[in-house]
Design a protein around this motif. Structure first.
Motif, mmCIF file in Angstrom:
data_model
loop_
_atom_site.group_PDB
_atom_site.id
_atom_site.type_symbol
_atom_site.label_atom_id
_atom_site.label_comp_id
_atom_site.label_asym_id
_atom_site.label_seq_id
_atom_site.Cartn_x
_atom_site.Cartn_y
_atom_site.Cartn_z
ATOM 1 N N PRO A 46 -5.459 23.386 18.819
ATOM 2 C CA PRO A 46 -5.700 24.451 17.078
ATOM 3 C C PRO A 46 -6.455 25.582 17.761
ATOM 4 O O PRO A 46 -6.087 26.580 17.219
ATOM 5 C CB PRO A 46 -6.487 23.319 16.533
ATOM 6 C CG PRO A 46 -6.622 21.814 17.318
ATOM 7 C CD PRO A 46 -5.904 21.817 18.617
ATOM 8 N N GLN A 47 -7.913 25.917 18.485
ATOM 9 C CA GLN A 47 -7.824 26.874 18.873
ATOM 10 C C GLN A 47 -7.156 27.677 19.647
ATOM 11 O O GLN A 47 -7.569 29.202 20.139
ATOM 12 C CB GLN A 47 -9.497 26.693 19.514
ATOM 13 C CG GLN A 47 -9.866 25.831 18.912
ATOM 14 C CD GLN A 47 -10.564 25.864 17.568
ATOM 15 O OE1 GLN A 47 -10.879 27.486 17.441
ATOM 16 N NE2 GLN A 47 -10.614 25.273 16.557
ATOM 17 N N SER A 48 -5.688 27.899 19.912
ATOM 18 C CA SER A 48 -5.074 28.209 21.453
ATOM 19 C C SER A 48 -4.671 29.587 19.960
ATOM 20 O O SER A 48 -3.365 29.540 18.888
ATOM 21 C CB SER A 48 -3.817 27.629 21.953
ATOM 22 O OG SER A 48 -3.204 27.238 21.176
ATOM 23 N N ASP A 49 -3.643 30.395 20.963
ATOM 24 C CA ASP A 49 -2.809 31.473 20.175
ATOM 25 C C ASP A 49 -1.933 30.752 19.920
ATOM 26 O O ASP A 49 -0.998 30.652 19.595
ATOM 27 C CB ASP A 49 -2.717 32.526 21.238
ATOM 28 C CG ASP A 49 -3.957 32.961 21.418
ATOM 29 O OD1 ASP A 49 -4.633 33.768 20.032
ATOM 30 O OD2 ASP A 49 -4.046 34.274 22.685
ATOM 31 N N GLU A 50 -1.141 29.223 21.228
ATOM 32 C CA GLU A 50 -0.192 28.774 21.134
ATOM 33 C C GLU A 50 -0.086 28.192 20.042
ATOM 34 O O GLU A 50 1.255 27.678 19.355
ATOM 35 C CB GLU A 50 0.175 28.140 22.160
ATOM 36 C CG GLU A 50 0.110 28.619 23.663
ATOM 37 C CD GLU A 50 -0.565 29.164 24.167
ATOM 38 O OE1 GLU A 50 -2.006 28.425 23.422
ATOM 39 O OE2 GLU A 50 -0.237 29.724 25.506
ATOM 40 N N TRP A 51 -1.036 27.724 18.938
ATOM 41 C CA TRP A 51 -1.210 26.833 18.095
ATOM 42 C C TRP A 51 0.011 28.022 16.993
ATOM 43 O O TRP A 51 0.517 27.470 16.202
ATOM 44 C CB TRP A 51 -2.562 27.116 17.365
ATOM 45 C CG TRP A 51 -2.328 26.249 16.384
ATOM 46 C CD1 TRP A 51 -2.557 26.042 14.604
ATOM 47 C CD2 TRP A 51 -2.461 24.697 16.403
ATOM 48 N NE1 TRP A 51 -3.005 25.603 13.936
ATOM 49 C CE2 TRP A 51 -2.954 24.484 14.826
ATOM 50 C CE3 TRP A 51 -2.491 23.211 16.946
ATOM 51 C CZ2 TRP A 51 -2.848 22.947 14.654
ATOM 52 C CZ3 TRP A 51 -2.332 21.933 16.357
ATOM 53 C CH2 TRP A 51 -2.988 21.967 15.087
ATOM 54 N N ASN A 52 -1.122 29.431 16.433
ATOM 55 C CA ASN A 52 -0.047 30.294 15.496
ATOM 56 C C ASN A 52 1.369 30.365 15.693
ATOM 57 O O ASN A 52 1.758 31.220 14.866
ATOM 58 C CB ASN A 52 -0.634 31.367 15.740
ATOM 59 C CG ASN A 52 -2.625 31.107 15.235
ATOM 60 O OD1 ASN A 52 -2.906 30.276 14.069
ATOM 61 N ND2 ASN A 52 -3.701 31.579 16.115
ATOM 62 N N ARG A 53 1.263 30.935 17.331
ATOM 63 C CA ARG A 53 3.019 31.206 17.925
ATOM 64 C C ARG A 53 3.727 29.872 17.143
ATOM 65 O O ARG A 53 4.750 29.535 16.925
ATOM 66 C CB ARG A 53 3.270 31.452 19.268
ATOM 67 C CG ARG A 53 2.277 32.515 19.578
ATOM 68 C CD ARG A 53 3.032 33.184 20.856
ATOM 69 N NE ARG A 53 1.989 32.641 21.701
ATOM 70 C CZ ARG A 53 1.276 32.429 22.555
ATOM 71 N NH1 ARG A 53 0.473 34.200 21.390
ATOM 72 N NH2 ARG A 53 0.107 32.673 23.177
ATOM 73 N N LEU A 55 3.204 27.776 14.562
ATOM 74 C CA LEU A 55 3.146 27.885 13.216
ATOM 75 C C LEU A 55 4.704 28.682 12.778
ATOM 76 O O LEU A 55 5.337 28.759 11.673
ATOM 77 C CB LEU A 55 1.628 28.415 12.549
ATOM 78 C CG LEU A 55 0.750 26.964 12.628
ATOM 79 C CD1 LEU A 55 -0.519 27.847 11.973
ATOM 80 C CD2 LEU A 55 1.504 25.849 11.709
ATOM 81 N N GLN A 56 4.800 29.937 13.335
ATOM 82 C CA GLN A 56 5.468 31.004 13.323
ATOM 83 C C GLN A 56 6.747 30.268 13.228
ATOM 84 O O GLN A 56 7.936 30.268 12.749
ATOM 85 C CB GLN A 56 5.125 32.048 13.675
ATOM 86 C CG GLN A 56 4.618 33.345 14.293
ATOM 87 C CD GLN A 56 3.620 34.485 14.604
ATOM 88 O OE1 GLN A 56 3.813 34.473 15.654
ATOM 89 N NE2 GLN A 56 4.205 35.077 13.205
ATOM 90 N N TYR A 102 9.969 38.351 11.302
ATOM 91 C CA TYR A 102 9.037 37.782 10.358
ATOM 92 C C TYR A 102 8.629 38.667 9.661
ATOM 93 O O TYR A 102 8.619 37.974 7.830
ATOM 94 C CB TYR A 102 7.834 36.778 11.171
ATOM 95 C CG TYR A 102 7.976 36.528 11.851
ATOM 96 C CD1 TYR A 102 7.915 35.661 12.206
ATOM 97 C CD2 TYR A 102 8.235 36.802 13.857
ATOM 98 C CE1 TYR A 102 8.496 34.725 12.626
ATOM 99 C CE2 TYR A 102 7.660 35.322 14.574
ATOM 100 C CZ TYR A 102 8.423 34.351 14.468
ATOM 101 O OH TYR A 102 8.443 33.037 15.488
#
Length: 130
Positions: A46-53, A55-56, A102
């Motif tokens: 949850p703290q990683s950039d991969e988490w946000n990607r 979600l995208q 996006y």
């Protein structure tokens, strides 16, 4: 959302959009790290950039299905040249210009516009719908 749930949702969205072969690139992670996610040996942090990607990409799937009506039509939309984007959306997603896709989809959704590529149930894709 738990890391395991998000990881499963990401992999399913990628599969539904036929993006599995591009997933390491889209997630900006090594193919080895992706294999660990796919095998269940690891989950997204949850703290990683991969988490946000992730979600995208999940949001991309949900938005496209909402706008074009099905995963099949979403896959078609991604690979067809798009006049408004001046490129195929998949090519932009693979590049540093992914944000254009996006932003475009956000604008279409916000303004309740008809997304090129939307098909009514049972209709065939029309090459003009790009």
């Amino acid at each position: 959302m738990t890391p395991a749930t998000l990881t499963k949702a990401l992999l399913r969205a990628a599969e539904q959009l036929d993006l599995s072969a591009d997933l390491a690139t889209l997630m900006r992670m090594s193919p080895g790290d992706l294999v660990h996610l796919q095998s269940g040996a690891s989950t997204l942090d949850p703290q990683s950039d991969e988490w946000n990607r992730a979600l995208q990409i999940i949001g991309l799937f949900r938005t496209l299905v909402l706008l074009v009506g099905s995963a099949e039509h979403a896959r078609h939309w991604l690979v067809q040249p798009n006049q408004a984007l001046a490129a195929r959306p998949i090519d932009l997603l693979r590049s540093q210009e992914e944000a254009r896709v996006y932003r475009y989809l956000d604008a279409v959704q916000k303004h309740e516009l008809r997304l090129p590529g939307r098909r009514d149930a049972g209709s065939e894709p029309d090459s003009r719908d790009t």
